[in-house]
Design an enzyme around this catalytic site. Structure first.
Site, PDB file in Angstrom:
ATOM      1  N   HIS A  18       0.845  -1.190   0.000  1.00 61.37           N
ATOM      2  CA  HIS A  18       0.000   0.000   0.000  1.00 61.37           C
ATOM      3  C   HIS A  18       0.886   1.248   0.000  1.00 61.37           C
ATOM      4  CE1 HIS A  18      -3.845  -1.984   1.854  1.00 61.37           C
ATOM      5  NE2 HIS A  18      -3.328  -2.707   0.866  1.00 61.37           N
ATOM      6  N   GLU A  44       0.918   3.824   1.895  1.00 64.63           N
ATOM      7  CA  GLU A  44       1.424   4.191   3.219  1.00 64.63           C
ATOM      8  C   GLU A  44       2.607   3.321   3.627  1.00 64.63           C
ATOM      9  OE1 GLU A  44      -3.192   4.302   3.680  1.00 64.63           O
ATOM     10  OE2 GLU A  44      -1.709   3.317   2.388  1.00 64.63           O
ATOM     11  N   CYS A  47      -6.123   1.918   5.886  1.00 62.81           N
ATOM     12  CA  CYS A  47      -6.769   0.674   6.290  1.00 62.81           C
ATOM     13  C   CYS A  47      -6.205   0.237   7.644  1.00 62.81           C
ATOM     14  CB  CYS A  47      -6.526  -0.410   5.229  1.00 62.81           C
ATOM     15  SG  CYS A  47      -4.812  -1.009   5.184  1.00 62.81           S
ATOM     16  N   CYS A  64      -2.337  -0.446   7.518  1.00 62.24           N
ATOM     17  CA  CYS A  64      -1.509   0.762   7.446  1.00 62.24           C
ATOM     18  C   CYS A  64      -1.602   1.570   8.733  1.00 62.24           C
ATOM     19  CB  CYS A  64      -1.909   1.599   6.239  1.00 62.24           C
ATOM     20  SG  CYS A  64      -1.551   0.750   4.673  1.00 62.24           S
TER      21      CYS A  64
END
Length: 149
Positions: free
Chosen positions: A56, A58, A86, A89
């Site tokens: 992801h 992040e 999410c 993260c």
């Protein structure tokens, strides 16, 4: 006095990263990490490119920022990300002890708020910065995906 490096300025940089993800056929989420008004990390989703569910924006940004600083703690940093993080993260942000998280669009079903994920007690959160722009890019991406299938 107007401060040229505000949350909107840095969220626009995160949106540039999201556009890069979009251009690679990745879910268009972008992130930048800032310390003392300087971008120290830029990233976007790479889950398809790397065939890695943890890639992801992040997570990529946390790794780049830690590498830049030479340490794993990001206490004096702000994460700007185009979509509410999410659970994964947000959990990683806990361990980085990041000072602030600023996000664009909300993620009603899988965001850390809906999942009741605990952030570091000292992390401050601001949501909704350029949320329309962030949501528009995501919506366009998923409409195009549906129309192709």
């Amino acid at each position: 006095m107007i401060h040229p490096f505000d949350d909107t300025y840095f969220m626009k940089r995160a949106l540039q990263e999201a556009q890069m993800a979009y251009d690679k056929n990745e879910v268009p989420i972008g992130a930048v990490i800032v310390m003392n008004d300087q971008i120290i990390a830029r990233a976007h989703n790479l889950t398809e490119t790397l065939n890695d569910v943890t890639a992801h924006a992040e997570m990529q940004a946390f790794t780049a920022a830690a590498d830049f600083l030479g340490g794993k703690y990001l206490k004096e940093c702000t994460l700007y990300v185009t979509l509410e993080p999410c659970q994964m993260c947000a959990g990683a942000s806990y361990w980085t002890q990041i000072g602030r998280i600023v996000y664009g669009a909300s993620e009603e079903k899988r965001g850390f708020l809906a999942m009741k994920t605990t952030l570091h007690p000292k992390t401050k959160v601001i949501g909704g910065v350029l949320k329309e722009e962030s949501a528009k890019l995501l919506t366009r991406f998923f409409i195009e995906k549906r129309n192709l299938n």
